[in-house]
Each structure stands twice: as structure tokens, then as C-alpha cells.
Enzyme design. Structure first.
Site, short mmCIF file in Angstrom:
data_model
loop_
_atom_site.label_atom_id
_atom_site.label_comp_id
_atom_site.label_asym_id
_atom_site.label_seq_id
_atom_site.Cartn_x
_atom_site.Cartn_y
_atom_site.Cartn_z
N TYR A 159 -5.35 7.01 12.36
CA TYR A 159 -5.95 6.55 13.73
C TYR A 159 -5.78 5.08 13.94
O TYR A 159 -6.85 4.44 14.42
CB TYR A 159 -7.33 7.31 13.42
CG TYR A 159 -7.93 7.72 14.90
CD1 TYR A 159 -7.24 8.63 15.61
CD2 TYR A 159 -8.79 6.90 15.60
CE1 TYR A 159 -7.55 9.13 16.77
CE2 TYR A 159 -9.17 7.36 16.91
CZ TYR A 159 -8.57 8.29 17.48
OH TYR A 159 -9.08 8.86 18.74
N GLY A 160 -4.78 4.41 13.61
CA GLY A 160 -4.57 3.15 14.14
C GLY A 160 -4.02 3.19 15.47
O GLY A 160 -4.35 3.84 16.23
N GLN A 164 -0.88 3.55 16.73
CA GLN A 164 -0.10 4.53 17.24
C GLN A 164 -0.87 5.96 17.35
O GLN A 164 -0.94 6.90 18.10
CB GLN A 164 1.19 4.85 16.63
CG GLN A 164 2.36 3.72 16.78
CD GLN A 164 2.88 4.05 18.40
OE1 GLN A 164 2.92 4.92 18.90
NE2 GLN A 164 2.71 2.65 18.89
N SER A 191 -12.93 7.32 5.31
CA SER A 191 -12.03 6.17 6.11
C SER A 191 -13.00 5.63 7.42
O SER A 191 -13.66 6.61 7.93
CB SER A 191 -10.96 7.11 6.70
OG SER A 191 -10.49 6.32 7.87
N ASP A 217 3.85 2.16 7.54
CA ASP A 217 4.88 2.62 6.73
C ASP A 217 4.80 2.33 5.14
O ASP A 217 5.40 3.27 4.57
CB ASP A 217 6.14 1.46 7.46
CG ASP A 217 6.37 1.96 8.69
OD1 ASP A 217 6.74 3.06 9.06
OD2 ASP A 217 6.02 1.02 9.59
N HIS A 223 8.71 5.69 13.13
CA HIS A 223 9.55 4.80 12.85
C HIS A 223 10.55 5.35 11.62
O HIS A 223 9.91 5.98 10.80
CB HIS A 223 8.90 3.23 12.41
CG HIS A 223 9.66 2.29 11.69
ND1 HIS A 223 10.96 1.91 12.16
CD2 HIS A 223 9.61 1.58 10.68
CE1 HIS A 223 11.53 0.84 11.40
NE2 HIS A 223 10.74 0.82 10.63
N ASP A 241 15.70 -2.04 14.44
CA ASP A 241 14.47 -2.51 14.39
C ASP A 241 14.28 -3.59 13.61
O ASP A 241 13.63 -4.57 13.92
CB ASP A 241 13.44 -1.38 14.31
CG ASP A 241 12.09 -1.67 14.15
OD1 ASP A 241 11.59 -1.92 15.43
OD2 ASP A 241 11.30 -1.90 13.19
N GLU A 243 6.23 -28.03 25.04
CA GLU A 243 7.42 -27.99 25.37
C GLU A 243 8.11 -26.75 24.59
O GLU A 243 9.19 -25.98 25.33
CB GLU A 243 8.18 -29.04 24.93
CG GLU A 243 9.69 -29.46 25.66
CD GLU A 243 9.47 -29.15 27.39
OE1 GLU A 243 8.77 -29.92 27.94
OE2 GLU A 243 10.25 -28.51 27.83
P1 NAD Z 1 -1.79 0.82 11.91
O1 NAD Z 1 -1.85 -0.09 10.96
O2 NAD Z 1 -2.33 0.53 13.39
O3 NAD Z 1 -3.03 2.25 11.66
C1 NAD Z 1 -2.58 2.78 10.46
C2 NAD Z 1 -4.04 3.82 10.32
O4 NAD Z 1 -3.52 4.61 9.21
C3 NAD Z 1 -5.23 3.09 10.11
O5 NAD Z 1 -5.93 2.65 11.19
C4 NAD Z 1 -5.86 4.36 9.14
O6 NAD Z 1 -6.58 5.29 10.15
C5 NAD Z 1 -4.77 5.01 8.58
N1 NAD Z 1 -4.50 4.47 7.00
C6 NAD Z 1 -4.12 3.35 6.66
N2 NAD Z 1 -4.32 3.56 5.25
C7 NAD Z 1 -4.35 4.72 5.14
C8 NAD Z 1 -4.34 5.51 3.71
N3 NAD Z 1 -4.04 4.95 2.55
N4 NAD Z 1 -4.45 6.90 3.81
C9 NAD Z 1 -4.75 7.42 4.98
N5 NAD Z 1 -4.77 6.90 6.11
C10 NAD Z 1 -4.52 5.57 6.31
O7 NAD Z 1 -0.20 1.79 12.02
P2 NAD Z 1 0.56 1.75 13.36
O8 NAD Z 1 0.79 0.28 13.98
O9 NAD Z 1 0.16 2.76 14.28
O10 NAD Z 1 2.14 2.39 12.58
C11 NAD Z 1 2.21 3.68 12.31
C12 NAD Z 1 3.39 3.91 12.44
O11 NAD Z 1 3.83 4.04 13.89
C13 NAD Z 1 4.65 3.21 11.57
O12 NAD Z 1 5.59 4.09 11.13
C14 NAD Z 1 4.95 2.11 12.63
O13 NAD Z 1 6.21 1.87 12.13
C15 NAD Z 1 5.19 3.11 14.04
N6 NAD Z 1 5.17 2.20 15.31
C16 NAD Z 1 4.06 1.21 15.43
C17 NAD Z 1 4.13 0.56 16.66
C18 NAD Z 1 3.11 -0.42 16.94
O14 NAD Z 1 3.22 -0.99 18.03
N7 NAD Z 1 1.95 -0.63 16.25
C19 NAD Z 1 5.21 1.02 17.59
C20 NAD Z 1 6.12 2.07 17.32
C21 NAD Z 1 6.15 2.72 16.09
#
Ligand code: NAD
Ligand code: MG
Length: 363
Positions: free
Chosen positions: A28-29, A31, A54, A86, A110, A193, A229
């Protein structure tokens, strides 16, 4: 269009491909919060998968969503959307693998872990990617405004034959088809990417700025002038490039800047730099970079922490921090978005996602 790349819009998607299904959003981060809420608002049954304890659980519940452990959520779901960081995904995959039945879908935003074989799903599971080209808070904001964030769609394996239509329906439910969804492959998405963030966007741009800054400071110019600059004005140029490409930027700067840039740019980014970029691309393509990053994580990220500390100690950071405090433009406009993004990220150190919310869609 001048290319033959497939791009999909609202009319191409069939919402019945997802309306009767349950989606487990793992994480729940950045994305995760956006996908879960947009899916739910589009009428899709959503369960958010988060570990007991969590800190994101409360946030998801406050947003009106159902929460379960990743294993329970995946067992219940038809589509499992893998939106934890990831580097954590292989561990989480081990916890949810049993919940993936034949005909279920494992979905990513991703391609890293599939492309580099860190996750190897069973052949009877559909594997897809729906990757919005923007950070999560933009995906959520665009959706709430009735707009959409452009996205990428890829199918890695398709035993049901329905994977493509289902991924497109998912893309529609999170708002992406309102803007446009570009067909790609796991390989293309992953390699472009990684190359982009290393050679151009994150690595290339920061080194270009720092080298320019150092060149001016070493020649006796004030660090404040060098900061304005080489770093501050970068945004003005990038905004023009973003709005109207190279032509608009060249049109907007002075004739002197245009002549100087057109005649000197190739001396800075010379054939040697092109060769360096080709070497970086090779290391992405042959898996050398992926192996290095996986090993770095297994070792507790020693080089990562060291490089990060060195970057934070660079003179351009101390000068910049002092200068930004003097000006009204710090703290409003774009920065408000950044604060909002950090809030909605809900990442905590304890959840191994010290990066919190990446700001750039490319990262
Ligand atoms: P994030 O770091 O924002 O959030 C990850 C969430 O995962 C945390 O908030 C938590 O809720 C959960 N988490 C963390 N550790 C955990 C664990 N051990 N067990 C269970 N849950 C856990 O991640 P994000 O940036 O949203 O990335 C998620 C995917 O989206 C990745 O594959 C990333 O490459 C992809 N992505 C991200 C973006 C971006 O802008 N952030 C854009 C496109 C794709
Ligand atoms: Mg299931």
C-alpha cells in the site's frame, strides 16, 4: 501515429474482464494505494495484502478497503497485483505462491523480477504488467479528476488466452486507458527503464550537473552562481523540453544560448559518452547490473549506503539547501505535490522500503 506501436484507449477495453473478479493488491505504497482505491472506485472487488503489524494497514482501512495478509489475499483473489518494492517481491512471492491457482493472474508494475528470473511463476498462471507512467499519487489524482495517467501493458505468459484483455480492463479500472496504454514487453520495459534511470535521468543528469558545478567552482566562480547555473536552471530547460520538445526549448532560449548549445553540446556528450552508454546498456541486457544489485541487497546494501552518504555531503547539496531556504519558490508549487506523495506513500523504514516514494515516473 508515426510508429506502429499499439496504443489502447477506453473503447478498446472490456470492463467485464475484471468486474466479476477479486484483485489482491499487495503493498500500500505509491502504486499500491492508487491501484487499490481506483479499482475499488471502479467497482472491482479489492483486498489489500499487508503483513500483520504493517503500518500501512491502518491507512488502507481508513480508505475503506478490506485488508488481509498477503497469503490470504492472494488465495482469495483472481488477480494478484504485486506492488511491494521490487527488492522485496521475491520474498513476498514465496508467501503467496500457494494462492495462485491455475488461471489466476500475477500482475506487476515493473518487469525486473520476471525478466531476471527472480520470480518464476507456474506455467498455468497468467503473468501481466500494467505500469502507469507516473508515481502513485498522480495515478490517484488523475483518476479522481476524471482523467488518467498513461500506462504500459505487457503480457509475459497467457495460458488462459484472456491475459491481454484482462490487463487492459485492469488498466481501464485504474484510469490509464483514459490517457492511453502502450503495448510493450517485460524485456523492453525492464531494460529501457534501467538504462534510462542509469544513463540519462538519474545517473546521467546528476553527474552532468555536478561536473558542471565543480568545473565552475574549481575555476574560482562562486558556488552560489554555479548552483543557479547548473542545477536550478535545469528545471526551466526541462519544463520546455517536456512541453514542446527540443524545438520549443531552442526557440525559447536566446540566439547566443542556441548557437553555443548547438555547437558545444556534442563536445560534452561526445563519442566516448556514447560508448559508455552502450556499455551500461550491455550490463542491463546481459544481467550483470541485475546480479550486482541483487548481491548488493543480500549484503545489506553497503555500496548503496556509502554512495548515498557521499552524494548528500557534496557541496552542491549544502549550497543548494541554503539557497533554497532564501527563496519563496521552495515550499510551494511542485513541492506540495512531493509532500502529498510522501504522505500517501506510507512507507516506513521498518518495512524495508527506505526509499519511500520515488518521485519520478521513470524510476
Ligand atoms: P513503495 O515503496 O511506495 O511501497 C511499497 C509498499 O509495500 C509499502 O508501502 C508497504 O505497504 C509494502 N511493503 C514493504 N515491504 C513489505 C514486505 N516485506 N511485505 C509486505 N509488504 C511490504 O513501492 P512502489 O514505488 O509503489 O513500487 C511498487 C511497484 O511499482 C514496483 O514494482 C515499482 O517498480 C513499480 N512502479 C513504481 C512507480 C513509482 O513511481 N513509485 C511507477 C511505476 C511502477
Ligand atoms: Mg487465487
Amino acid at each position: 501515429m508515426t510508429t506502429d506501436t499499439d496504443i489502447y484507449y477506453e473503447a478498446d477495453a472490456d470492463e467485464s474482464q475484471i468486474q466479476s473478479k477479486t484483485v489482491a493488491v499487495l503493498g500500500y505504497g505509491s502504486q499500491g494505494h492508487a491501484h487499490a482505491q481506483n479499482l475499488s472506485d471502479s467497482g472491482v472487488d479489492v483486498v489489500v495484502g499487508l503483513r500483520e503489524g504493517s503500518s500501512s494497514r491502518a491507512a488502507a482501512q481508513e480508505d475503506g478497503l478490506r485488508v488481509a495478509t498477503p497469503a490470504a489475499a492472494a488465495a482469495e483473489a483472481d488477480i494478484v497485483s504485486m506492488l511491494v518494492p521490487d527488492t522485496v517481491q521475491p520474498t513476498v512471492y514465496d508467501q503467496i505462491e500457494d494462492g495462485l491457482e491455475a488461471g489466476d493472474t500475477l500482475q506487476f508494475a515493473h518487469g525486473f523480477n520476471i525478466h531476471y528470473n527472480q520470480i518464476q511463476p507456474s506455467a498455468d498462471v497468467d503473468v501481466t504488467m500494467v505500469a502507469p507512467k507516473g508515481p502513485g499519487h498522480i495515478v490517484r489524482r488523475d483518476y479522481e479528476r476524471g482523467e488518467g495517467t498513461p500506462g504500459l501493458l505487457a503480457v509475459y505468459q497467457n495460458p488462459t488466452g484472456e491475459a491481454h484483455a484482462e490487463a487492459l480492463a485492469y488498466a481501464q479500472a485504474i484510469g490509464c486507458t483514459r490517457a492511453g496504454v502502450v503495448e510493450t514487453t517485460f524485456r523492453e520495459e525492464t531494460e529501457t527503464d534501467l538504462f534510462g534511470e542509469q544513463a540519462v535521468l538519474c545517473g546521467g543528469v546528476t553527474e552532468l550537473i555536478e561536473t558542471g558545478f565543480e568545473t565552475l567552482v574549481d575555476a574560482g566562480y562562486s558556488p552560489e552562481m554555479a548552483y543557479f547555473e547548473c542545477l536550478n536552471e535545469m528545471k526551466l530547460i526541462v519544463d520546455l523540453l517536456y512541453e514542446g520538445g527540443m524545438s520549443e526549448m531552442w526557440h525559447s532560449v536566446s540566439d547566443t544560448a542556441e548557437y553555443g548549445g548547438l555547437t558545444r553540446g556534442e563536445d560534452v556528450i561526445d563519442e566516448h559518452v556514447r560508448e559508455n552508454m552502450e556499455t551500461i546498456l550491455e550490463a542491463v541486457q546481459n544481467g550483470e547490473f541485475a546480479r550486482e544489485w541483487i548481491a548488493e541487497n543480500q549484503a545489506g546494501r553497503p555500496a548503496y549506503h556509502q554512495r548515498r552518504a557521499a552524494e548528500q555531503a557534496h557541496q552542491i547539496e549544502t549550497v543548494g539547501s541554503d539557497l533554497r531556504d532564501l527563496f519563496a519558490w521552495s515550499g510551494d508549487g511542485e513541492d506540495a505535490d512531493a509532500a502529498e506523495s510522501a504522505e500517501s506513500g506510507e512507507s516506513t523504514e521498518s518495512e524495508e522500503s527506505a526509499e519511500s516514494v520515488p518521485e519520478a515516473d521513470a524510476v
